[in-house]
Design an enzyme around this catalytic site. Structure first.
Site, PDB file in Angstrom:
ATOM      1  N   LYS A   1       0.840  -1.218   0.000  1.00 27.75           N
ATOM      2  CA  LYS A   1       0.000   0.000   0.000  1.00 27.75           C
ATOM      3  C   LYS A   1       0.866   1.256   0.000  1.00 27.75           C
ATOM      4  O   LYS A   1       0.620   2.186  -0.765  1.00 27.75           O
ATOM      5  CB  LYS A   1      -0.896  -0.006   1.247  1.00 27.75           C
ATOM      6  CG  LYS A   1      -1.583   1.306   1.502  1.00 27.75           C
ATOM      7  CD  LYS A   1      -2.507   1.250   2.695  1.00 27.75           C
ATOM      8  CE  LYS A   1      -1.873   1.618   4.014  1.00 27.75           C
ATOM      9  NZ  LYS A   1      -1.626   3.063   4.219  1.00 27.75           N
ATOM     10  N   ASN A   2       1.875   1.271   0.849  1.00 29.56           N
ATOM     11  CA  ASN A   2       2.646   2.508   0.995  1.00 29.56           C
ATOM     12  C   ASN A   2       3.587   2.777  -0.181  1.00 29.56           C
ATOM     13  O   ASN A   2       4.168   3.849  -0.259  1.00 29.56           O
ATOM     14  CB  ASN A   2       3.414   2.496   2.316  1.00 29.56           C
ATOM     15  CG  ASN A   2       2.484   2.667   3.506  1.00 29.56           C
ATOM     16  OD1 ASN A   2       1.294   2.942   3.337  1.00 29.56           O
ATOM     17  ND2 ASN A   2       3.015   2.500   4.708  1.00 29.56           N
TER      18      ASN A   2
ATOM     19  N   CYS B   1      -5.505  12.748  12.290  1.00 33.31           N
ATOM     20  CA  CYS B   1      -6.138  11.481  11.969  1.00 33.31           C
ATOM     21  C   CYS B   1      -6.159  10.639  13.227  1.00 33.31           C
ATOM     22  O   CYS B   1      -5.842  11.105  14.308  1.00 33.31           O
ATOM     23  CB  CYS B   1      -5.393  10.765  10.854  1.00 33.31           C
ATOM     24  SG  CYS B   1      -3.875  10.039  11.406  1.00 33.31           S
TER      25      CYS B   1
ATOM     26  N   ARG C   1      -0.993  14.878  12.788  1.00 30.58           N
ATOM     27  CA  ARG C   1       0.022  14.502  11.796  1.00 30.58           C
ATOM     28  C   ARG C   1       0.325  15.732  10.955  1.00 30.58           C
ATOM     29  O   ARG C   1      -0.286  15.974   9.929  1.00 30.58           O
ATOM     30  CB  ARG C   1      -0.476  13.335  10.940  1.00 30.58           C
ATOM     31  CG  ARG C   1      -0.521  12.055  11.753  1.00 30.58           C
ATOM     32  CD  ARG C   1      -1.035  10.892  10.978  1.00 30.58           C
ATOM     33  NE  ARG C   1      -0.043  10.281  10.115  1.00 30.58           N
ATOM     34  CZ  ARG C   1      -0.224   9.109   9.531  1.00 30.58           C
ATOM     35  NH1 ARG C   1      -1.325   8.442   9.706  1.00 30.58           N
ATOM     36  NH2 ARG C   1       0.716   8.598   8.749  1.00 30.58           N
TER      37      ARG C   1
ATOM     38  N   ASP D   1       4.204   0.650  12.170  1.00 25.68           N
ATOM     39  CA  ASP D   1       3.024  -0.020  11.615  1.00 25.68           C
ATOM     40  C   ASP D   1       2.917  -1.478  12.058  1.00 25.68           C
ATOM     41  O   ASP D   1       1.871  -2.105  11.871  1.00 25.68           O
ATOM     42  CB  ASP D   1       3.058   0.036  10.075  1.00 25.68           C
ATOM     43  CG  ASP D   1       2.721   1.417   9.545  1.00 25.68           C
ATOM     44  OD1 ASP D   1       2.315   2.278  10.339  1.00 25.68           O
ATOM     45  OD2 ASP D   1       2.863   1.640   8.330  1.00 25.68           O
TER      46      ASP D   1
ATOM     47  N   ARG E   1      -8.714  -0.559   4.504  1.00 22.09           N
ATOM     48  CA  ARG E   1      -7.837   0.468   3.924  1.00 22.09           C
ATOM     49  C   ARG E   1      -6.506  -0.151   3.506  1.00 22.09           C
ATOM     50  O   ARG E   1      -5.855   0.367   2.596  1.00 22.09           O
ATOM     51  CB  ARG E   1      -7.549   1.557   4.959  1.00 22.09           C
ATOM     52  CG  ARG E   1      -8.697   2.527   5.200  1.00 22.09           C
ATOM     53  CD  ARG E   1      -8.250   3.646   6.112  1.00 22.09           C
ATOM     54  NE  ARG E   1      -6.946   4.111   5.715  1.00 22.09           N
ATOM     55  CZ  ARG E   1      -5.967   4.480   6.531  1.00 22.09           C
ATOM     56  NH1 ARG E   1      -6.148   4.467   7.825  1.00 22.09           N
ATOM     57  NH2 ARG E   1      -4.796   4.868   6.062  1.00 22.09           N
TER      58      ARG E   1
HETATM   59  C1  UD1 Z   1       4.193   6.818   6.430  1.00 23.04           C
HETATM   60  C2  UD1 Z   1       3.327   5.599   6.209  1.00 23.04           C
HETATM   61  C3  UD1 Z   1       2.748   5.124   7.516  1.00 23.04           C
HETATM   62  C4  UD1 Z   1       3.856   4.916   8.547  1.00 23.04           C
HETATM   63  C5  UD1 Z   1       4.734   6.149   8.651  1.00 23.04           C
HETATM   64  C6  UD1 Z   1       5.952   5.941   9.532  1.00 23.04           C
HETATM   65  C7  UD1 Z   1       2.463   5.940   3.967  1.00 23.04           C
HETATM   66  C8  UD1 Z   1       1.269   6.197   3.113  1.00 23.04           C
HETATM   67  N1  UD1 Z   1       2.258   5.952   5.298  1.00 23.04           N
HETATM   68  O1  UD1 Z   1       3.336   7.837   6.938  1.00 23.04           O
HETATM   69  O2  UD1 Z   1       2.065   3.883   7.275  1.00 23.04           O
HETATM   70  O3  UD1 Z   1       3.254   4.669   9.804  1.00 23.04           O
HETATM   71  O4  UD1 Z   1       5.220   6.516   7.351  1.00 23.04           O
HETATM   72  O5  UD1 Z   1       6.699   4.863   9.070  1.00 23.04           O
HETATM   73  O6  UD1 Z   1       3.545   5.683   3.484  1.00 23.04           O
HETATM   74  N2  UD1 Z   1       6.147  14.596  10.777  1.00 23.04           N
HETATM   75  C9  UD1 Z   1       6.212  15.932  11.088  1.00 23.04           C
HETATM   76  N3  UD1 Z   1       6.019  16.845  10.076  1.00 23.04           N
HETATM   77  C10 UD1 Z   1       5.756  16.460   8.806  1.00 23.04           C
HETATM   78  C11 UD1 Z   1       5.703  15.089   8.510  1.00 23.04           C
HETATM   79  C12 UD1 Z   1       5.906  14.172   9.518  1.00 23.04           C
HETATM   80  O7  UD1 Z   1       6.444  16.320  12.230  1.00 23.04           O
HETATM   81  O8  UD1 Z   1       5.599  17.332   7.931  1.00 23.04           O
HETATM   82  C13 UD1 Z   1       6.350  13.606  11.853  1.00 23.04           C
HETATM   83  C14 UD1 Z   1       5.107  12.761  12.112  1.00 23.04           C
HETATM   84  O9  UD1 Z   1       4.199  13.407  12.983  1.00 23.04           O
HETATM   85  C15 UD1 Z   1       5.694  11.505  12.694  1.00 23.04           C
HETATM   86  C16 UD1 Z   1       7.033  11.380  11.955  1.00 23.04           C
HETATM   87  O10 UD1 Z   1       7.311  12.659  11.411  1.00 23.04           O
HETATM   88  O11 UD1 Z   1       5.943  11.700  14.062  1.00 23.04           O
HETATM   89  C17 UD1 Z   1       7.071  10.354  10.852  1.00 23.04           C
HETATM   90  O12 UD1 Z   1       5.976  10.568   9.986  1.00 23.04           O
HETATM   91  P1  UD1 Z   1       6.063  10.232   8.431  1.00 23.04           P
HETATM   92  O13 UD1 Z   1       7.258   9.408   8.161  1.00 23.04           O
HETATM   93  O14 UD1 Z   1       5.904  11.505   7.679  1.00 23.04           O
HETATM   94  O15 UD1 Z   1       4.761   9.356   8.216  1.00 23.04           O
HETATM   95  P2  UD1 Z   1       3.827   9.340   6.939  1.00 23.04           P
HETATM   96  O16 UD1 Z   1       4.620   9.615   5.719  1.00 23.04           O
HETATM   97  O17 UD1 Z   1       2.632  10.179   7.223  1.00 23.04           O
END
Ligand code: UD1
Length: 417
Positions: A22-23, A116, A121, A305, A397
């Protein structure tokens, strides 16, 4: 309201081909916007998150067809650059369209994805990365208006190795002339997979899998075909299911290398593992033992995850295990539901102390989020009696035919309307 009805205690056995990741698929579907013409992605799982992403592509003007496990995306004609709020709300990861639309059209308008079920997030890192590349982004009443303010390859430093921000920056950088260097990039295997697809399109990208990703943008791209990697989190879920229920299961289509941190925990808990480059066999014949602390971390650390599914398996084992959730603030919502099944879990902030109770018991429980819902299924496979897991929309999902696959492995599970 439909639910899974699971009667636990039947050992699993057999072989399962794990569906595509999925990711990986979600950013790749967005990447199809980068070129006019038809791209073909293979090994695309049938998931509600994939359908929601396809809805966005169609709304933007793409022609999208499904042929078996392939999805064909023709982005020759795009007739709008905005994604309306109801589609953005469906799935937080649709923020990835920002980078792709910016690269192709130089303009994008998205509603703010907001929080979410895992807690707040933020997308500040996504926005800073795109601004560094020369995007002008205005945030007005929950809408992000993004315009080309002189896009140019530059150096981007991510203070956290965010998966989504790394991918968004990679897509946007494909449309920025010159060299973009992403420092502090996430190293998740799905980023390597996105790099593979972008390269198949002719993009000059390298470094995925390390913390420095380089993109030489502005080069002409062409449509491409690509086979999506297997889903390592779905694989972790099936392995934890087998560990909870006992038995022997072979998984194919996923590289054990992408699962090293999870496999190490399962071995320490007493499972036996045999691995080959793209398959693995897990055998579990005794109750699981408690293991050393499980701390979630960016790849190659233990994946957030897979935290819930491993916890579910260990809760029905013997001995204590400390979990520390370091990625998301609110990722223990499954714990209350596991407690209904007799689990002994003490929470303190980021920490969860799980004391195995020998065997969980069936109960009526509710999925709270995607992986939390999968964890309840894992717990139910090993539990005494019958469990009803409701709110399946969360599980759907990210898992294709979870019930059918588990039934094929010998589990007593059915979906009731
Ligand atoms: C992706 C995965 C999700 C997984 C996560 C962490 C997808 C679609 N989803 O989510 O399944 O749980 O990686 O492995 O690929 N953060 C910030 N600012 C930002 C972005 C992130 O502070 O602009 C923080 C988040 O709150 C979190 C951390 O960074 O604490 C990691 O998040 P991130 O790696 O961005 O997760 P996703 O890409 O949303």
């Amino acid at each position: 309201m439909s639910c899974y009805k699971i009667t636990g205690g039947r050992p699993l056995s057999g072989s399962l081909a794990v569906h595509g990741a999925k990711n990986s698929v979600l950013p790749m579907l967005a990447a199809c916007l980068l070129v006019p013409g038809q791209c073909v992605l293979r090994n695309v799982p049938d998931l509600s998150d994939v359908s929601a992403t396809i809805d966005i592509l169609r709304l933007l003007g793409c022609r999208v067809d499904r042929e078996g496990d392939a999805v064909l995306v023709d982005a020759s004609v795009l007739n709008r650059s905005d994604v309306p709020e109801h589609l953005m709300r469906e799935m937080r990861s649709s923020v990835i369209f920002l980078g792709a639309l910016l690269a192709r059209l130089g303009v994008a308008e998205l509603s703010y994805p907001g929080g979410c079920e895992l807690g707040p997030r933020p997308i500040d890192l996504h926005l800073t990365a795109l601004r560094t590349l020369g995007a002008v982004i205005l945030e007005e009443q929950g809408v992000l208006c993004c315009q080309n303010g002189g896009l140019q390859g530059r150096e981007i430093c991510l203070s956290i190795p965010s998966v989504g921000a790394t991918e968004n920056a990679m897509l946007a950088a494909c449309g920025c002339p010159g060299l973009t260097t992403i420092i502090g990039a996430a190293r998740e295997p799905e980023i390597g997979d996105l790099q593979g697809f972008l390269r198949a399109m002719g993009a000059q990208v390298e470094g995925a899998g390390t913390s420095t990703v380089m993109i030489r943008g502005g080069v002409p791209l062409h449509p491409a075909e690509y086979q999506v990697m297997g889903d390592r989190i779905a694989a972790a879920t099936y392995l934890c299911g087998c560990a909870a229920a006992a038995g022997e299961v072979e998984l194919t289509g996923v590289s054990p290398n992408t699962l090293s941190a999870v496999l190490a925990c399962l071995e320490e808990a007493g499972c036996t593992l045999h691995t080959w480059p793209d398959r693995m066999v897990l055998t579990c014949t005794a109750p699981l033992r408690g293991i050393s602390p499980v701390r979630t971390a960016p790849y190659p650390g233990f994946p957030t995850d897979a935290q819930a599914v491993l916890m579910a398996a260990l809760a029905g084992g013997e001995g204590a295990t400390l979990f520390v959730e370091n990625i998301f603030d609110s990722r223990y919502r499954h714990v209350d539901e596991l407690r209904r099944m007799g689990a002994d879990v003490q929470l303190a902030g980021r920490a969860a102390m799980v004391s195995g109770v020998g065997r969980l018991h069936g109960a009526a429980v509710r999925s709270t989020d995607l992986r939390g819902g999968a964890a309840l299924v894992v717990a139910a496979l090993g539990a005494e009696g019958t469990t009803q897991v409701s709110e399946l929309r969360h599980i759907k999902r990210g898992y294709q035919a979870l019930d059918r696959n588990l039934r094929a492995l010998g589990a007593d599970i059915c979906e009731t309307p």
